[in-house]
Design a protein around this motif. Structure first.
Motif, mmCIF file in Angstrom:
data_model
loop_
_atom_site.group_PDB
_atom_site.id
_atom_site.type_symbol
_atom_site.label_atom_id
_atom_site.label_comp_id
_atom_site.label_asym_id
_atom_site.label_seq_id
_atom_site.Cartn_x
_atom_site.Cartn_y
_atom_site.Cartn_z
ATOM 1 N N ARG A 107 0.838 -1.212 0.000
ATOM 2 C CA ARG A 107 0.000 0.000 0.000
ATOM 3 C C ARG A 107 0.867 1.254 0.000
ATOM 4 O O ARG A 107 0.571 2.224 -0.704
ATOM 5 N N THR A 108 1.939 1.239 0.790
ATOM 6 C CA THR A 108 2.842 2.396 0.849
ATOM 7 C C THR A 108 3.489 2.645 -0.513
ATOM 8 O O THR A 108 3.541 3.785 -0.988
ATOM 9 N N GLU A 109 3.983 1.585 -1.127
ATOM 10 C CA GLU A 109 4.636 1.739 -2.423
ATOM 11 C C GLU A 109 3.653 2.212 -3.493
ATOM 12 O O GLU A 109 3.989 3.063 -4.318
ATOM 13 N N VAL A 110 2.431 1.690 -3.487
ATOM 14 C CA VAL A 110 1.420 2.124 -4.454
ATOM 15 C C VAL A 110 1.098 3.603 -4.238
ATOM 16 O O VAL A 110 0.987 4.376 -5.196
ATOM 17 N N ALA A 111 0.981 4.017 -2.970
ATOM 18 C CA ALA A 111 0.694 5.424 -2.675
ATOM 19 C C ALA A 111 1.829 6.318 -3.181
ATOM 20 O O ALA A 111 1.583 7.389 -3.745
ATOM 21 N N GLU A 112 3.090 5.871 -2.995
ATOM 22 C CA GLU A 112 4.233 6.649 -3.482
ATOM 23 C C GLU A 112 4.189 6.770 -5.005
ATOM 24 O O GLU A 112 4.439 7.847 -5.560
#
Length: 139
Positions: A107-112
């Motif tokens: 989720r963090t990587e997708v948000a970035e």
């Protein structure tokens, strides 16, 4: 252009160059610290650790490549499985925890990536507007 004005411009350019160099050094040190601690190297983690913007990290080609390389090659150490015999419950709990951690990381990587894409779209729009302002048309 007057000599005085050119001196001011040169002074401002030099100050901007120094500030950028300081940010690069801070980001490089942050990457080293994250790796040393065994933490995941992401744009968000480097931003927090170095005190620089994600925009700076994404637009600096060398830092961006280094962070992306670290993300691909250095994964954080896996969580140890509790040492309480061959209990299937402990294995399930450990795997459930690891899946939750991986989902959060995803989720963090997708948000970035979404943020970087939004930024790229904004920059693209700004460039198109500037071209239009200067009278250039793609047709």
């Amino acid at each position: 252009m007057s000599d005085n004005r050119q001196q001011r411009i040169d002074t401002l350019k030099e100050a901007a160059r120094r500030k950028s160099e300081e940010k690069v050094k801070a980001a490089e040190a942050a990457i080293r610290r994250l790796v040393k601690r065994g933490e995941q190297v992401t744009f968000q983690a480097v931003q927090r650790e170095a005190g620089v913007s994600q925009n700076f990290l994404y637009t600096n080609a060398e830092l961006r490549a280094r962070i992306e390389h670290q993300r691909r090659t250095h994964r954080p150490s896996p969580r140890p499985v509790p040492a309480q015999g061959d209990s299937g419950n402990n294995i399930v709990m450990a795997l459930t925890s690891e899946v939750a951690r991986l989902k959060k990381q995803h989720r963090t990587e997708v948000a970035e990536l979404r943020k970087a894409l939004e930024q790229a779209h904004g920059e693209n729009l700004a460039l198109r507007r500037e071209l239009e302002r200067r009278g250039w048309s793609p047709h």
